[in-house]
Design a protein around this motif. Structure first.
Motif, PDB file in Angstrom:
ATOM      1  N   TRP A 208       0.730  -1.106   0.014  1.00  0.00           N
ATOM      2  CA  TRP A 208       0.095  -0.376  -0.188  1.00  0.00           C
ATOM      3  C   TRP A 208       0.850   1.526   0.109  1.00  0.00           C
ATOM      4  CZ3 TRP A 208      -4.689   0.105  -1.734  1.00  0.00           C
ATOM      5  CH2 TRP A 208      -5.218  -1.339  -1.895  1.00  0.00           C
ATOM      6  N   THR A 209       2.113   1.439   0.844  1.00  0.00           N
ATOM      7  CA  THR A 209       2.825   2.022   0.375  1.00  0.00           C
ATOM      8  C   THR A 209       3.663   2.514  -0.805  1.00  0.00           C
ATOM      9  OG1 THR A 209       3.874   2.010   2.942  1.00  0.00           O
ATOM     10  CG2 THR A 209       5.152   3.461   1.429  1.00  0.00           C
ATOM     11  N   GLY A 210       3.948   1.326  -1.332  1.00  0.00           N
ATOM     12  CA  GLY A 210       4.357   1.482  -2.778  1.00  0.00           C
ATOM     13  C   GLY A 210       3.317   2.313  -3.881  1.00  0.00           C
ATOM     14  N   LEU A 211       2.039   1.432  -3.241  1.00  0.00           N
ATOM     15  CA  LEU A 211       0.976   2.399  -4.262  1.00  0.00           C
ATOM     16  C   LEU A 211       0.483   3.350  -4.436  1.00  0.00           C
ATOM     17  CD1 LEU A 211      -0.709   1.011  -6.776  1.00  0.00           C
ATOM     18  CD2 LEU A 211      -2.259   0.493  -4.969  1.00  0.00           C
ATOM     19  N   LEU A 212       0.822   4.103  -3.331  1.00  0.00           N
ATOM     20  CA  LEU A 212       0.078   5.131  -2.501  1.00  0.00           C
ATOM     21  C   LEU A 212       1.365   6.476  -3.529  1.00  0.00           C
ATOM     22  CD1 LEU A 212      -1.083   7.666  -1.559  1.00  0.00           C
ATOM     23  CD2 LEU A 212      -0.090   7.513   1.044  1.00  0.00           C
ATOM     24  N   ALA A 213       2.599   5.689  -2.745  1.00  0.00           N
ATOM     25  CA  ALA A 213       3.475   6.923  -3.881  1.00  0.00           C
ATOM     26  C   ALA A 213       3.489   7.084  -4.960  1.00  0.00           C
ATOM     27  CB  ALA A 213       4.867   6.256  -2.840  1.00  0.00           C
ATOM     28  N   SER A 214       3.596   5.960  -5.757  1.00  0.00           N
ATOM     29  CA  SER A 214       3.711   5.550  -7.585  1.00  0.00           C
ATOM     30  C   SER A 214       2.348   5.909  -7.790  1.00  0.00           C
ATOM     31  CB  SER A 214       4.071   4.340  -7.660  1.00  0.00           C
ATOM     32  OG  SER A 214       3.028   3.053  -7.250  1.00  0.00           O
ATOM     33  N   SER A 215       0.933   6.059  -7.064  1.00  0.00           N
ATOM     34  CA  SER A 215      -0.205   6.145  -8.181  1.00  0.00           C
ATOM     35  C   SER A 215       0.277   6.956  -8.758  1.00  0.00           C
ATOM     36  CB  SER A 215      -1.093   6.257  -7.163  1.00  0.00           C
ATOM     37  OG  SER A 215      -1.043   8.033  -6.283  1.00  0.00           O
ATOM     38  N   ALA A 216       0.442   8.236  -8.382  1.00  0.00           N
ATOM     39  CA  ALA A 216       0.313   9.504  -8.938  1.00  0.00           C
ATOM     40  C   ALA A 216       1.707   9.277 -10.995  1.00  0.00           C
ATOM     41  CB  ALA A 216       0.804  10.383  -8.698  1.00  0.00           C
ATOM     42  N   ILE A 217       2.251   9.115  -9.895  1.00  0.00           N
ATOM     43  CA  ILE A 217       3.604   8.542 -11.145  1.00  0.00           C
ATOM     44  C   ILE A 217       3.166   7.669 -11.449  1.00  0.00           C
ATOM     45  CG2 ILE A 217       5.474   7.714 -11.582  1.00  0.00           C
ATOM     46  CD1 ILE A 217       6.432   8.821  -8.468  1.00  0.00           C
ATOM     47  N   ILE A 218       1.947   6.802 -11.999  1.00  0.00           N
ATOM     48  CA  ILE A 218       1.567   5.655 -13.098  1.00  0.00           C
ATOM     49  C   ILE A 218       0.761   6.485 -13.734  1.00  0.00           C
ATOM     50  CG2 ILE A 218       0.348   3.609 -13.382  1.00  0.00           C
ATOM     51  CD1 ILE A 218       1.762   2.566 -10.692  1.00  0.00           C
ATOM     52  N   THR A 219       0.414   7.567 -13.819  1.00  0.00           N
ATOM     53  CA  THR A 219      -1.398   7.599 -14.366  1.00  0.00           C
ATOM     54  C   THR A 219      -0.222   8.990 -15.064  1.00  0.00           C
ATOM     55  OG1 THR A 219      -1.787   8.794 -12.424  1.00  0.00           O
ATOM     56  CG2 THR A 219      -3.308   7.195 -12.716  1.00  0.00           C
ATOM     57  N   ALA A 220       0.850   9.441 -14.258  1.00  0.00           N
ATOM     58  CA  ALA A 220       1.271  10.571 -15.366  1.00  0.00           C
ATOM     59  C   ALA A 220       2.154  10.064 -16.302  1.00  0.00           C
ATOM     60  CB  ALA A 220       2.529  10.916 -14.811  1.00  0.00           C
ATOM     61  N   ILE A 221       2.107   8.052 -16.374  1.00  0.00           N
ATOM     62  CA  ILE A 221       2.654   7.877 -18.030  1.00  0.00           C
ATOM     63  C   ILE A 221       1.524   7.812 -18.811  1.00  0.00           C
ATOM     64  CG2 ILE A 221       3.336   6.150 -18.947  1.00  0.00           C
ATOM     65  CD1 ILE A 221       3.914   5.000 -16.504  1.00  0.00           C
ATOM     66  N   LEU A 222       0.185   8.241 -18.429  1.00  0.00           N
ATOM     67  CA  LEU A 222      -0.515   8.095 -18.910  1.00  0.00           C
ATOM     68  C   LEU A 222      -1.365   9.435 -20.309  1.00  0.00           C
ATOM     69  CD1 LEU A 222      -3.369   6.947 -20.574  1.00  0.00           C
ATOM     70  CD2 LEU A 222      -4.248   7.096 -18.588  1.00  0.00           C
TER      71      LEU A 222
END
Length: 499
Positions: free
Chosen positions: A72-86
């Motif tokens: 959950w920590t990794g997902l919270l930290a990376s969620s905005a980064i992942i969708t930034a790709i889109l």
């Protein structure tokens, strides 16, 4: 004969209107950097409130404490980064397909909305959702803002102006350190993290209207749309005019031909950005835990079930957040050193030296570390000296590839693929950022900071080599020249070329 219609734009002097476009373009990057630091502060606040003060924040603590906490920590930290790709791929495509102006302001709206809604989330999945919306806006800002600045800029100051857009990250970093520290010190944890999140919406919201009013760029208007009047209007914003004595347009190139002609260059602008973001976002988001492993935690060792009084916890949390921000404060000067030297040293030299210095500093800090498994137990040199060397790596990240990987793709691709090329390059960077951000919590627990720094040193060396092999130097060349733009006659004019 050179019939480039933008010679007056290219030779124009730096003006207040250039600065206005810089401000309008730059506020998204203020929020991008603000978010990079602040999400680490938010995670620290949510986790440490439970660990050291015994405070359970409903809807959040249960996810971040326990056997699935790393996930959950990794997902919270990376969620905005992942969708930034889109966002980077989508807005990069749309910017070339329907115009920079058409989509400009939409990304800032998504960014501001996502940041505000993040601050009023009622549980962690909702926070991840709203940060994902914000991420799309952050991603969309990269290709559109960079290209708008490059297509309005004069040749002499183009690198400086695009770098200035990106240097708003430096201002955002400083603001995030200040907001995170003050919020943690004076507000209870369940309020502090929300204030940290919501304030990120303000800078982007201030430029939504301005972005909707910016005219379409002169280059896209004329070369991609054949709209002479709009192109003249855009040039007039800069107090200059276009040479339309011989009307020209840019030759339409199929995507397959674009890949064939610019494929190697795309490797240079995309994969170097991947290498950079693996280092920058991994160490950036988790700056707090990394700095704590070097300097030691500000929190005292407590017996199980013993917690700090709220005031003591707030003071310790604020100090930990501030300490984690020190490397960002060092990096602040790197952004503006890059701005000052971008058009003097050139983009390629700055990028190579930045990667090399990152590798050197990562290796030195790792070699002087004494570790027992993943835990750092000491240093062979004074701790402050080791920390100073680590913080110095942020200066060379920003006076190096963090700035140049943003600047170069806005210059080296033809007008019909400029935002697409930038979007693909930026998305490649965010892939590296997402990977490192998601994996860092696990890597910190398993191999530790010492081995992570050695890995990042190797990645930095690869970035330097790829830069030397695949990146071209755009300094002091018109966009049409550096991108090898094929200008063809419109309405019976003679053939012209940017080569």
């Amino acid at each position: 004969m050179d019939r480039n219609p933008f010679k007056n734009v290219d030779s124009s002097k730096l003006s207040l209107n250039h600065i206005k476009i810089w401000y309008t373009s730059g506020m998204g990057f203020f929020t991008d950097a603000y978010d990079l630091f602040i999400i680490g502060a938010i995670i620290d606040t949510l986790i440490n409130a439970h660990k050291y003060a015994g405070i359970n924040i409903a809807g959040f603590t249960s996810y971040l404490i326990g056997p699935n906490s790393a996930f959950w920590t990794g997902l919270l930290a990376s969620s905005a980064i992942i969708t930034a790709i889109l966002g980077q791929l989508l807005f990069g495509y749309l910017g070339d397909r329907i115009g920079r102006k058409t989509v400009y302001g939409v990304e800032a709206s998504l960014l501001a909305l996502g940041a505000f809604l993040s601050g009023i989330s009622i549980n962690l999945p909702m926070l991840i959702l709203f940060r994902s919306i914000m991420g799309i806006g952050i991603g969309g800002d990269y290709p559109i803002s960079a290209t708008i600045m490059s297509e309005y800029a004069n040749v002499k100051d183009r690198g400086k102006l695009i770098a200035l857009v990106f240097a708003n990250q430096g201002l955002g970093s400083v603001a995030a350190v200040a907001v995170g520290t003050i919020s943690a010190l004076y507000l209870p944890p369940d309020i502090a993290w929300r204030v940290m999140a919501i304030i990120g919406a303000i800078p982007a919201a201030t430029v939504i209207y301005l972005r909707r009013k910016v005219p379409e760029t002169p280059r896209y208007s004329l070369l991609a749309k054949g709209d002479v009047e709009t192109a003249k209007k855009a040039a007039a914003v800069l107090g200059t005019s276009l040479d339309t004595s011989s009307a020209v347009t840019s030759r339409k190139v199929p995507f397959s031909e674009f890949i064939s002609r610019y494929g190697k260059l795309l490797i240079g602008t995309a994969i170097t950005w991947t290498m950079l973001d693996m280092a920058f976002y991994g160490t950036g988001v988790y700056s707090g835990p990394i700095v704590s492993s070097v300097l030691g935690s500000t929190f005292p060792h407590l017996a199980k079930g013993v917690y700090l009084p709220l005031g003591d916890f707030q003071a310790d949390l604020a100090k930990e957040i501030f300490d984690g921000g020190i490397p960002f404060l060092v990096g602040f000067f790197g952004y503006f050193t890059a701005v000052a030297l971008m058009d003097k040293l050139g983009r390629k030299l700055i990028q190579v030296q930045g990667f090399v210095m990152m590798a050197v500093l990562y290796v030195i800090v790792s070699l002087v570390m004494v570790a027992s498994g993943p835990k750092v137990t000491g240093f062979m040199i004074p701790t402050l000296a080791a920390f100073s060397l680590y913080a110095l790596s942020y200066f060379f990240i920003d006076f190096g590839p963090n700035t140049t990987t943003f600047v170069i793709p806005a210059e080296v691709y033809p007008v019909r693929y400029r935002t697409t090329g930038h979007g693909i390059s930026a998305a490649s960077g965010k892939v590296g950022a997402a990977i490192s951000t998601y994996l860092f919590p696990t890597l910190l627990l398993t191999i530790g900071v010492k081995e992570i720094l050695l890995m990042l040193a190797g990645i930095s060396v690869i970035g330097a080599l790829l830069t030397l092999a695949f990146v071209k130097e755009p300094k002091n060349r018109s966009l049409e020249e550096v991108s090898e733009e094929e200008l063809i006659p419109s309405e019976g004019s003679e053939v012209s070329s940017g080569k």
